[in-house]
Scaffold this active site. Structure first.
Site, PDB file in Angstrom:
ATOM      1  N   ASP A  97      -2.769  -1.678   9.709  1.00 20.71           N
ATOM      2  CA  ASP A  97      -2.741  -1.655   8.311  1.00 20.71           C
ATOM      3  C   ASP A  97      -3.423  -3.044   7.699  1.00 20.71           C
ATOM      4  O   ASP A  97      -3.415  -3.108   6.534  1.00 20.71           O
ATOM      5  CB  ASP A  97      -1.632  -1.597   7.641  1.00 20.71           C
ATOM      6  N   LYS A 107       0.767  -1.270  -0.053  1.00 28.07           N
ATOM      7  CA  LYS A 107       0.041  -0.116   0.005  1.00 28.07           C
ATOM      8  C   LYS A 107       0.835   1.272  -0.125  1.00 28.07           C
ATOM      9  O   LYS A 107       2.118   1.234   0.462  1.00 28.07           O
ATOM     10  CB  LYS A 107      -0.980  -0.029   1.164  1.00 28.07           C
TER      11      LYS A 107
HETATM   12  O1  C5P Z   1      -0.514  -1.496  14.170  1.00 20.18           O
HETATM   13  P1  C5P Z   1       1.018  -1.695  13.996  1.00 20.18           P
HETATM   14  O2  C5P Z   1       1.594  -2.762  14.430  1.00 20.18           O
HETATM   15  O3  C5P Z   1       1.335  -1.418  12.611  1.00 20.18           O
HETATM   16  O4  C5P Z   1       1.730  -0.339  14.815  1.00 20.18           O
HETATM   17  C1  C5P Z   1       2.889  -0.247  15.079  1.00 20.18           C
HETATM   18  C2  C5P Z   1       3.191   0.723  16.077  1.00 20.18           C
HETATM   19  O5  C5P Z   1       2.916   1.942  15.627  1.00 20.18           O
HETATM   20  C3  C5P Z   1       2.330   0.652  17.311  1.00 20.18           C
HETATM   21  O6  C5P Z   1       2.917  -0.085  18.364  1.00 20.18           O
HETATM   22  C4  C5P Z   1       2.150   2.039  17.703  1.00 20.18           C
HETATM   23  O7  C5P Z   1       3.041   2.516  18.660  1.00 20.18           O
HETATM   24  C5  C5P Z   1       2.093   2.953  16.661  1.00 20.18           C
HETATM   25  N1  C5P Z   1       0.871   3.206  15.908  1.00 20.18           N
HETATM   26  C6  C5P Z   1       0.008   4.261  16.513  1.00 20.18           C
HETATM   27  N2  C5P Z   1      -1.203   4.611  15.878  1.00 20.18           N
HETATM   28  C7  C5P Z   1      -1.885   3.813  14.924  1.00 20.18           C
HETATM   29  C8  C5P Z   1      -1.017   2.787  14.245  1.00 20.18           C
HETATM   30  C9  C5P Z   1       0.289   2.531  14.883  1.00 20.18           C
HETATM   31  O8  C5P Z   1       0.706   4.894  17.431  1.00 20.18           O
HETATM   32  N3  C5P Z   1      -2.810   4.247  14.314  1.00 20.18           N
END
Ligand code: C5P
Length: 289
Positions: free
Chosen positions: A137, A10
């Site tokens: 995502d 993406k």
């Molecule tokens: O959800 P994902 O594993 O992709 O997110 C990685 C890190 O990015 C999370 O641990 C968080 O610290 C941060 N994050 C966030 N807000 C979001 C998505 C991700 O703070 N909407």
């Protein structure tokens, strides 16, 4: 029983951070686009009762640190399939920690494949909820196309498809941790906000040019990426109408309306950037092949 799925990368055509939520995550406003750069994920059922992951990229862990592994474990546990074994074989083409949702795409592919292999015990909405628990995502990667993604990324609304442009993706050698990028947002006093309402108005009526005029990625204000300026200048010199970082970086993409400009740009970038791809928008995140 076995299914092969192609899982699309993406791009964030628009990315604004609204605020930090009480759970530590951030509320986002993103216009996301699937592109034709794919990992190929083969999912095979076995009677071993174990989940295994094989990956063409030897630098990636194949245990519980791999989101595709966790996706399989979560699916089996929620579906009550404790005796089932799953072998996952990932041909990795999407660079990791690149702002392209490579890991989330693999997790989405595993959820989609396991749901198909078991006669769809979960409806689409439930599968999206399961995906959201794995990574922000993953829901977008399960649906794909052109979408507005809000809250932590799991509130998805379809948008008209973008024109059939050419994207050049340039991923410098560095990697960016999404968690560190959000932490940098917290430490960064002031960011300039984007015109979210204006961008959405253009996107919803299919005015791609209008959308690009208002587009931006606020991460560019506080995530340092080596070569970003020179990548953008090569892109512009080769006729890119728009260039921007995707997600929390470091991948920078440029938009071209003809293949010649895109290929010339890619050739020039390959002289100094680690990974360069030319691809087009696609309408789906995961697809059986
Ligand atoms: O959800 P994902 O594993 O992709 O997110 C990685 C890190 O990015 C999370 O641990 C968080 O610290 C941060 N994050 C966030 N807000 C979001 C998505 C991700 O703070 N909407």
């Amino acid at each position: 029983m076995k299914i092969s799925v192609k899982a699309a990368a993406k791009l964030n055509i628009f990315l604004d951070i609204i605020r930090r939520l009480d759970n530590g995550y951030h509320s986002l406003f993103m216009i996301m686009q699937s592109v034709g750069l794919y990992d190929v994920v083969k999912v095979t059922l076995s009677d071993s009762g174990k989940v295994t992951v094989l990956c063409s990229d030897p630098s990636l862990p194949c245990d519980g640190r791999n989101i595709a592994f966790r996706a399989a474990c979560k699916f089996l546990s929620l579906a009550g399939l404790s005796g089932v074994g799953v072998n996952i074989d990932i041909e990795k083409n999407i660079p990791c920690a690149a702002g392209l949702a490579g890991g989330s795409a693999d997790a989405a592919a595993v959820l989609y494949a396991l749901n198909k292999l078991h006669g769809e015990p979960f409806c689409e909405t439930r599968l999206l909820e399961i995906g959201a628990e794995l990574g922000s995502d993953v829901p977008f990667c399960l649906t794909g196309g052109t979408r507005l993604a809000q809250n932590m990324g799991e509130v998805l609304s379809p948008l008209p498809p973008v024109p059939d442009v050419f994207f050049v993706l340039a991923k410098p050698c560095s990697s960016v941790s999404t968690m560190d990028a959000f932490a940098a947002f917290g430490e960064h006093g002031q960011i300039s906000r984007l015109d979210r309402a204006g961008a959405l108005y253009c996107a919803a009526k299919g005015d791609f040019e209008g959308l690009l005029k208002l587009s931006g990625n606020v991460f560019e204000q506080f995530v340092e990426v080596p070569d970003r300026v020179s990548i953008k200048s090569v892109m512009r010199r080769n006729g890119s109408t728009f260039c921007q970082m995707s997600g929390s970086g470091p991948t920078v993409f440029g938009i071209f309306d003809n293949p010649e400009g895109a290929e010339a740009c890619a050739a020039e970038l390959r002289e100094f950037v680690g990974s360069v791809f030319v691809c087009r928008p696609v309408g789906r995140g995961v697809e059986e092949i």
